[in-house]
Every structure is written in structure tokens, then in C-alpha cells.
Motif scaffolding. Structure first.
Motif, mmCIF file in Angstrom:
data_model
loop_
_atom_site.group_PDB
_atom_site.id
_atom_site.type_symbol
_atom_site.label_atom_id
_atom_site.label_comp_id
_atom_site.label_asym_id
_atom_site.label_seq_id
_atom_site.Cartn_x
_atom_site.Cartn_y
_atom_site.Cartn_z
ATOM 1 N N MET A 16 0.894 -1.101 0.054
ATOM 2 C CA MET A 16 -0.069 0.028 -0.078
ATOM 3 C C MET A 16 0.939 1.418 0.129
ATOM 4 O O MET A 16 1.857 1.086 0.582
ATOM 5 C CB MET A 16 -0.838 0.144 1.311
ATOM 6 C CG MET A 16 -1.881 -1.216 1.422
ATOM 7 S SD MET A 16 -2.755 -0.932 2.978
ATOM 8 C CE MET A 16 -1.555 -2.080 4.107
ATOM 9 N N LYS A 17 0.557 2.433 -0.829
ATOM 10 C CA LYS A 17 1.151 3.354 -0.719
ATOM 11 C C LYS A 17 0.414 4.652 0.175
ATOM 12 O O LYS A 17 -0.908 4.709 0.048
ATOM 13 C CB LYS A 17 1.446 3.991 -2.176
ATOM 14 C CG LYS A 17 2.099 5.228 -1.866
ATOM 15 C CD LYS A 17 3.641 5.215 -1.756
ATOM 16 C CE LYS A 17 4.596 6.260 -1.761
ATOM 17 N NZ LYS A 17 4.694 7.048 -3.195
ATOM 18 N N ALA A 44 15.661 -0.836 -3.356
ATOM 19 C CA ALA A 44 15.017 -1.000 -4.837
ATOM 20 C C ALA A 44 13.799 -0.284 -4.765
ATOM 21 O O ALA A 44 13.359 0.489 -5.843
ATOM 22 C CB ALA A 44 15.133 -2.173 -5.471
ATOM 23 N N ILE A 45 12.851 -0.645 -4.003
ATOM 24 C CA ILE A 45 11.369 -0.127 -3.911
ATOM 25 C C ILE A 45 11.407 1.325 -3.615
ATOM 26 O O ILE A 45 10.663 2.213 -4.097
ATOM 27 C CB ILE A 45 10.420 -0.635 -2.886
ATOM 28 C CG1 ILE A 45 10.398 -2.132 -3.092
ATOM 29 C CG2 ILE A 45 9.236 -0.037 -2.610
ATOM 30 C CD1 ILE A 45 9.774 -3.141 -1.955
ATOM 31 N N ALA A 46 12.429 2.045 -2.951
ATOM 32 C CA ALA A 46 12.636 3.222 -2.505
ATOM 33 C C ALA A 46 13.006 4.288 -3.773
ATOM 34 O O ALA A 46 12.693 5.532 -3.477
ATOM 35 C CB ALA A 46 13.558 3.345 -1.484
ATOM 36 N N ASP A 47 13.563 3.581 -4.657
ATOM 37 C CA ASP A 47 14.233 4.553 -5.863
ATOM 38 C C ASP A 47 12.761 5.154 -6.342
ATOM 39 O O ASP A 47 12.049 4.751 -6.925
ATOM 40 C CB ASP A 47 14.700 3.615 -6.753
ATOM 41 C CG ASP A 47 15.439 4.408 -7.730
ATOM 42 O OD1 ASP A 47 15.114 5.391 -8.322
ATOM 43 O OD2 ASP A 47 16.510 4.162 -8.143
ATOM 44 N N ARG A 50 13.126 4.503 -10.531
ATOM 45 C CA ARG A 50 12.921 3.103 -10.970
ATOM 46 C C ARG A 50 12.040 1.979 -10.171
ATOM 47 O O ARG A 50 11.847 1.133 -10.377
ATOM 48 C CB ARG A 50 14.626 2.661 -11.178
ATOM 49 C CG ARG A 50 15.375 3.215 -12.164
ATOM 50 C CD ARG A 50 16.643 2.575 -11.811
ATOM 51 N NE ARG A 50 17.435 3.207 -13.045
ATOM 52 C CZ ARG A 50 18.172 4.356 -12.914
ATOM 53 N NH1 ARG A 50 18.073 5.115 -11.642
ATOM 54 N NH2 ARG A 50 18.893 4.831 -13.849
ATOM 55 N N GLY A 51 11.851 2.702 -8.942
ATOM 56 C CA GLY A 51 10.863 1.813 -7.848
ATOM 57 C C GLY A 51 9.421 2.598 -7.860
ATOM 58 O O GLY A 51 8.901 3.285 -8.581
ATOM 59 N N VAL A 52 9.184 2.520 -6.521
ATOM 60 C CA VAL A 52 8.036 3.107 -6.118
ATOM 61 C C VAL A 52 7.887 4.531 -5.497
ATOM 62 O O VAL A 52 7.585 5.510 -5.662
ATOM 63 C CB VAL A 52 6.907 2.353 -5.007
ATOM 64 C CG1 VAL A 52 5.846 3.035 -4.499
ATOM 65 C CG2 VAL A 52 6.863 0.858 -5.733
ATOM 66 N N GLY A 53 9.155 4.415 -4.625
ATOM 67 C CA GLY A 53 9.550 5.835 -3.703
ATOM 68 C C GLY A 53 8.772 5.888 -2.622
ATOM 69 O O GLY A 53 7.624 5.631 -2.327
#
Length: 275
Positions: A16-17, A44-47, A50-53
Motif C-alpha cells: 500500500m502507498k 530498490a522499492i525506495a528508488d 525506478r521503483g515506487v519511492g
């Protein structure tokens, strides 16, 4: 506490964001599996390209003597014991899911009480601030109310370490340079969050934030709590303060039973991370 980390980058990972005043989070519900992502997956998700942020990532785990347990990660994949706005976001999600108006959420810092504050606002007790140098922790025994650092900052622990500076104009400081220059200060063996506080009145401050392992954020619950504790200890404000952060407003109330934080939350979207 040791945590099992067994969610690799190749496993589809529902998430969930959410955000609290623009302080944004990826939240993973692992109550069924008890699993945590590894540091590489978190980073990687934090990018944001290229990820979600996100500013922090929170994992919901089964609770022992609490309604749930929360584990927090910074954007660089490192662990954090506290994240106030993420705690509020998860509390709102769980209250909406169960219909409860109050919850107890276990973290590596403490078991935190959360409650519905009305008008879709969510309140959480971040616990008592740590004012002792060893508990924050600092590298040596110094006066936490007046650190031997240029700018005369205050040290506070809110489950994570903080260094709070009082400045005449928070907007005038180059936080892109100031933040990283102090995050790794040798007084802080675990690095530190940085707060720039401009006192408006005894019950209102303006706050800018540099979070360790993340950088500049629009809001931060633990930083807002630390800023108010520092201001009240210095006699610059009372213990109930309106905190203006770039993302909006939080109400902080340092009571006898802990530092309570009240503000809005938002559930933005759901997704699946596939690495």
C-alpha cells in the motif's frame, strides 16, 4: 530485535502507498507470513525513478500483546525503531479494517497507543522522549540540552536520534548541505535526524527536516515530536505546539504519559512490487 528477512526481489509483493502530510510510505502487510523484505529490496522499492519511492517503508507483523507489530526501514534499507507518521497511517488502516477506535502497536521503540481523534484525524502516543545521552544514544556524556556543536543544538531520542537547531529563519538554511553535514556527526554513532526550528510563538513552530538515511522530507512525526520536546526544554514553547512542516500541520502534545501526535493520513493506492 532480530528480524527474519526472507522476501527477495523476485517475489511478487503486495503493498500500500500511504502518506501523512506528504511524508510518504510503502506499507507491506505481512501479518499472515511474518516475512520482511531484505535491505536490497527495500532500497530498490525506495528508488523514486525506478521503483515506487518512499520516505520510509513499514511492515505490519502479527502482534504479541498488541494489535500488530510494526518494523520500519529507511530509504537506504537500514532499520529505524520509530516512524510516527507511518504509525498513524497504519493505525488508520487497521482501525478502518476492524472498526476499532483505539489500538496498541508494538515497535522496536515501545508499544504505542493510537486512537481515532475524530474528523478522520489519527492520534498516536510516541512514548516518553529519551533525554539521557546514553539512551539517545550519543558517543559520550554531554549536556543533551546544549550539545558541544556549533549552533547549540539539542539532542533527543524518540526511538531514533535527533539533533534540533533553533534558527531565526528555517527557510534560509541550505538544508541540502546542512543535513548531510550533521547526519554523520561523531557524537551520534547511529547517525541522526536533523531538525531546523523557527519559533513563531509559544504554541507554534515552523519545522524543516532532514531524516537520516532518507534526506529532506515534507513531514516527520518523530522529528516533530523531538522538535517540540527540545523547544519546551529550552523554554521557547509550551508542551502543546502546532508544528508547521512543508506538508501541512501536526499537533504535538507532550503529556505526562508521552508525546502525542495528531494529524491526517491518506491511503493513496495499492500495488504489487515485482522486482
Amino acid at each position: 530485535m532480530e528480524h527474519q528477512q526472507n522476501l527477495g526481489q523476485s517475489i511478487p509483493l503486495p503493498f500500500m502507498k500511504m502518506h501523512g502530510l506528504g511524508n510518504d510510505f510503502v506499507v507491506i502487510d505481512s501479518r499472515r507470513t511474518g516475512a520482511l523484505p531484505d535491505a536490497a529490496t527495500v532500497a530498490a522499492i525506495a528508488d523514486r525513478h525506478r521503483g515506487v519511492g518512499f520516505d520510509q517503508l513499514a511492515v505490519i507483523l502479527p502482534g504479541e500483546n498488541a494489535d500488530a507489530r510494526l518494523v520500519f526501514f529507511n530509504a537506504d534499507g537500514s532499520l529505524s525503531a520509530a516512524c510516527g507518521n507511518a504509525t498513524r497511517c497504519v493505525a488508520r488502516f487497521l482501525m478502518d479494517e476492524t472498526g476499532a477506535r483505539a489500538l496498541r502497536l508494538a515497535t522496536d521503540h515501545a508499544v504505542l497507543a493510537a486512537e481515532d481523534a475524530g474528523d478522520r484525524l489519527t492520534r498516536v502516543n510516541m512514548g516518553a522522549p529519551v533525554l539521557d545521552w546514553a539512551g539517545i544514544p550519543l558517543a559520550e556524556d554531554v549536556d543533551t540540552l546544549h550539545l558541544p556543536v556549533p549552533g547549540d543544538p539539542v539532542a533527543t531520542g524518540m526511538g531514533n536520534p535527533h539533533m534540533t537547531f533553533f534558527v531565526p529563519d528555517a527557510a534560509a538554511v541550505d538544508l541540502e548541505r546542512f543535513g548531510p553535514a550533521h547526519e554523520h556527526h561523531p557524537l551520534y554513532p547511529q547517525r541522526t535526524n536533523i531538525e531546523l526550528v523557527q519559533v513563531v510563538s509559544p504554541d507554534e513552530i515552523i519545522l524543516r527536516i532532514w531524516e537520516r538515511g532518507t534526506g529532506i522530507t515534507l513531514a516527520s512525526g518523530s522529528c516533530s515530536c523531538a522538535a517540540v520536546v527540545a523547544a519546551a526544554r529550552r523554554g521557547l514553547t509550551g508542551r502543546r505546539v502546532r508544528v508547521n512542516v512543508p506538508g501541512g500541520v501536526l499537533e504535538i502534545d507532550w503529556r505526562e504519559d508521552g508525546v502525542w501526535m495528531t494529524g491526517p493520513t491518506a491511503h493513496v493506492f495499492d500495488g504489487v512490487w515485482r522486482g
